[in-house]
Design a protein around this motif. Structure first.
Motif, short mmCIF file in Angstrom:
data_model
loop_
_atom_site.label_atom_id
_atom_site.label_comp_id
_atom_site.label_asym_id
_atom_site.label_seq_id
_atom_site.Cartn_x
_atom_site.Cartn_y
_atom_site.Cartn_z
N ALA A 59 13.08 0.12 9.08
CA ALA A 59 12.46 1.16 8.37
C ALA A 59 12.79 2.53 9.18
CB ALA A 59 11.30 0.88 7.90
N LYS A 65 10.98 -1.94 5.29
CA LYS A 65 11.95 -1.36 4.44
C LYS A 65 11.59 -1.49 2.72
CE LYS A 65 16.10 -1.73 6.99
NZ LYS A 65 17.53 -2.42 6.97
N TYR A 66 10.56 -2.60 2.65
CA TYR A 66 10.45 -2.87 1.32
C TYR A 66 8.66 -2.37 0.86
CZ TYR A 66 14.55 -5.65 2.29
OH TYR A 66 15.84 -5.77 2.43
N ASP A 68 5.13 -10.30 2.81
CA ASP A 68 6.32 -11.09 2.15
C ASP A 68 7.67 -10.77 3.19
OD1 ASP A 68 5.02 -12.31 0.33
OD2 ASP A 68 5.36 -10.84 -1.17
N HIS A 69 7.66 -9.70 3.74
CA HIS A 69 8.83 -8.97 4.48
C HIS A 69 8.52 -8.78 5.76
CE1 HIS A 69 9.60 -8.20 0.14
NE2 HIS A 69 10.80 -8.56 0.57
N ASN A 70 7.24 -8.42 6.46
CA ASN A 70 7.12 -7.96 7.70
C ASN A 70 5.81 -8.73 8.51
OD1 ASN A 70 7.59 -5.06 5.97
ND2 ASN A 70 8.82 -5.61 7.79
N ASP A 120 3.40 -5.70 5.01
CA ASP A 120 3.86 -6.25 3.63
C ASP A 120 4.05 -7.76 4.21
OD1 ASP A 120 5.39 -7.45 1.71
OD2 ASP A 120 7.01 -5.83 1.69
N SER A 174 7.21 -2.51 -3.09
CA SER A 174 6.84 -3.64 -3.49
C SER A 174 5.62 -4.55 -2.74
CB SER A 174 8.06 -4.77 -3.45
OG SER A 174 8.17 -5.13 -2.00
N ALA A 175 5.28 -3.52 -1.94
CA ALA A 175 3.78 -4.08 -1.29
C ALA A 175 2.54 -3.55 -1.71
CB ALA A 175 3.84 -3.99 0.36
N SER A 235 13.20 5.67 4.59
CA SER A 235 12.64 4.59 3.92
C SER A 235 11.24 5.09 2.94
CB SER A 235 12.04 3.60 4.93
OG SER A 235 13.20 2.88 5.78
N ASN A 236 11.33 4.25 2.01
CA ASN A 236 10.11 4.24 0.97
C ASN A 236 8.83 4.18 1.73
OD1 ASN A 236 11.71 4.87 -1.38
ND2 ASN A 236 11.54 2.91 -1.76
#
Length: 136
Positions: free
Chosen positions: A99, A69-70, A13-15, A11, A73-74, A103-104
């Motif tokens: 995560a 964790k997100y 944006d987050h990782n 991801d 949205s990825a 976690s999703n």
């Protein structure tokens, strides 16, 4: 045989930090694989990105998804997993960024194919992936 080639899906944006750490640590681990850092270096139209990424995935022995964790949205990660499956490239995940098993997960990635960020567990999954898909 040369070390297996792994495409890293994450991801952006987050990782991105975890991806950088994972790639760096992999060079010092005893885990026999090489990571291809084929992240897009600039923005491009979606169709061009998809064609480029799919060609890169086809050249790898496996896709390693850094599961943060997100993941819900990825959307790019979901597409990369689908590309891998369409091209018979095995996929597994590694939990990053806090995560865990609650976690999703992105669509197409089974919980039984995700491990903790521990190099012995990652090495076991790499061995397993090399027995699957186009690697057989």
């Amino acid at each position: 045989m040369a070390d297996p080639r792994a495409f890293i899906s994450f991801d952006f944006d987050h990782n991105e930090t975890e991806k950088t750490l994972f790639v760096g640590q992999s060079k010092n681990s005893k885990t026999p694989f090489s990571i291809q850092d084929w992240s897009a270096k600039s923005s491009m139209p979606q169709s061009k990105w998809e064609a480029i990424v799919e060609e890169k995935i086809k050249k790898c022995n496996m896709v390693i998804v850094l599961v943060g964790k997100y993941m819900a949205s990825a959307t790019g990660v979901k597409k990369e997993i689908k590309m891998a499956k369409n091209n018979n490239v095995p996929v597994f995940g590694v939990y990053v960024g806090g995560a865990n098993t609650t976690s999703n997960l992105p669509d197409g990635l089974s919980r039984t194919r995700v491990v903790k960020w521990e190099w012995d567990k990652i090495a076991e999954m790499i061995d397993k992936m090399m027995g699957e898909g186009k690697n057989k």
